[in-house]
Design an enzyme around this catalytic site. Structure first.
Site, mmCIF file in Angstrom:
data_model
loop_
_atom_site.group_PDB
_atom_site.id
_atom_site.type_symbol
_atom_site.label_atom_id
_atom_site.label_comp_id
_atom_site.label_asym_id
_atom_site.label_seq_id
_atom_site.Cartn_x
_atom_site.Cartn_y
_atom_site.Cartn_z
ATOM 1 N N ARG A 36 -20.491 -17.346 -81.204
ATOM 2 C CA ARG A 36 -20.329 -18.645 -80.670
ATOM 3 C C ARG A 36 -21.628 -19.418 -80.555
ATOM 4 O O ARG A 36 -21.718 -20.644 -80.293
ATOM 5 C CB ARG A 36 -19.791 -18.438 -79.310
ATOM 6 C CG ARG A 36 -18.199 -18.053 -79.344
ATOM 7 C CD ARG A 36 -17.483 -17.803 -77.823
ATOM 8 N NE ARG A 36 -18.065 -16.817 -77.096
ATOM 9 C CZ ARG A 36 -18.813 -16.934 -75.994
ATOM 10 N NH1 ARG A 36 -19.110 -18.226 -75.596
ATOM 11 N NH2 ARG A 36 -19.018 -15.956 -75.383
ATOM 12 N N GLU A 51 -21.835 -6.664 -77.869
ATOM 13 C CA GLU A 51 -20.855 -7.615 -78.866
ATOM 14 C C GLU A 51 -21.702 -8.962 -78.759
ATOM 15 O O GLU A 51 -21.599 -9.667 -77.831
ATOM 16 C CB GLU A 51 -19.487 -7.744 -78.456
ATOM 17 C CG GLU A 51 -18.670 -8.607 -79.164
ATOM 18 C CD GLU A 51 -17.184 -8.547 -78.345
ATOM 19 O OE1 GLU A 51 -16.861 -9.941 -78.784
ATOM 20 O OE2 GLU A 51 -16.607 -7.760 -77.771
ATOM 21 N N THR A 101 -16.380 -12.810 -82.035
ATOM 22 C CA THR A 101 -15.933 -14.241 -82.500
ATOM 23 C C THR A 101 -16.254 -14.177 -83.859
ATOM 24 O O THR A 101 -16.506 -15.351 -84.516
ATOM 25 C CB THR A 101 -16.571 -15.221 -81.715
ATOM 26 O OG1 THR A 101 -16.755 -14.815 -80.270
ATOM 27 C CG2 THR A 101 -15.937 -16.633 -81.831
ATOM 28 N N LYS A 122 -8.325 -5.255 -79.485
ATOM 29 C CA LYS A 122 -8.885 -6.115 -78.214
ATOM 30 C C LYS A 122 -7.869 -6.901 -77.755
ATOM 31 O O LYS A 122 -6.786 -7.212 -78.441
ATOM 32 C CB LYS A 122 -10.016 -7.252 -79.037
ATOM 33 C CG LYS A 122 -10.464 -8.133 -77.928
ATOM 34 C CD LYS A 122 -11.450 -9.022 -78.577
ATOM 35 C CE LYS A 122 -12.128 -9.914 -77.533
ATOM 36 N NZ LYS A 122 -13.242 -10.929 -78.160
#
Length: 215
Positions: free
Chosen positions: A46, A42, A70, A130
């Site tokens: 960021r 993943e 994100t 998640k």
């Protein structure tokens, strides 16, 4: 579960990666993860260039499942699709992003830590959610509590997962896989410590294998 969910669940751990130098590190990191038995990543937005990292990692390791984390905009979803990404992870539940990902036929795993968010996810027919930040949001105890009214979901906790508590989490039947950055810290990646990353992945895989073989 659908095929993507099954593949991620079979691996059992999902490295959550902030890649500061994708051109330099993406290919080598992908190879290190695969060598450790963890062919999934993943790549978070960021850091800039997440879509570049996804493209380079997929090119170096075509067998990998490489998604984006994100993710907060539909434009980012478009860039992931253009890069050949396999899945989307969002920090929270955003109905617009979930609907857009479904429209674009790419799996999405939204961050959900409350009954209200679980209820919204149910309306979209999602299978895996998640749970972020896991430890700070009540950890496994809260995940088990939410599983009572929502037994249809499998959960991918992320946040505070390490080799110390991976066994505890993965032992619960409600857990599909655990996300973590302990095997892909900035120190390890920026230092090019690929063998250490591979070793941490192997330790993680052994924990998952032991738990699942022993029921």
């Amino acid at each position: 579960m659908n095929s993507m969910n099954q593949k991620i669940s079979q691996i059992g751990v999902v490295p959550v990666i902030k890649l500061n130098h994708p051109e330099r590190d993406a290919a080598a990191l992908g190879k290190a993860l695969c060598a450790g038995g963890v062919p999934v990543a993943e790549i978070t937005f960021r850091a800039a260039g997440a879509d570049t990292a996804i493209r380079l990692m997929k090119a170096a390791c075509p067998e990998m499942l490489v998604g984006a984390g994100t993710v907060t905009t539909t434009e980012q979803i478009d860039s992931v699709l253009a890069a050949g990404g396999d899945f989307i992870v969002t920090p929270g539940f955003d109905a617009e992003l979930v609907a857009y990902a479904i429209e674009k036929n790419i799996p999405i795993y939204p961050g959900c830590t409350t009954a209200s968010e679980y209820h919204q996810a149910l309306k979209f027919g999602l299978e895996v959610l998640k749970f972020f930040p896991a430890e700070q949001s009540g950890g496994l105890a809260k995940i088990k509590a939410l599983a009572a009214p929502f037994p249809m979901f499998k959960i991918m906790p992320t946040g505070g997962i390490s080799l110390k508590n991976l066994k505890e989490y993965i032992s619960s039947p409600v857990i599909a896989a655990c996300g973590g950055s302990y095997m892909v810290t900035a120190d390890l990646i920026d230092g090019g410590k690929w063998e250490e990353i591979t070793a941490l992945c192997r330790q993680s895989v052994e924990i998952v294998k032991e738990v699942r073989e022993n029921g």
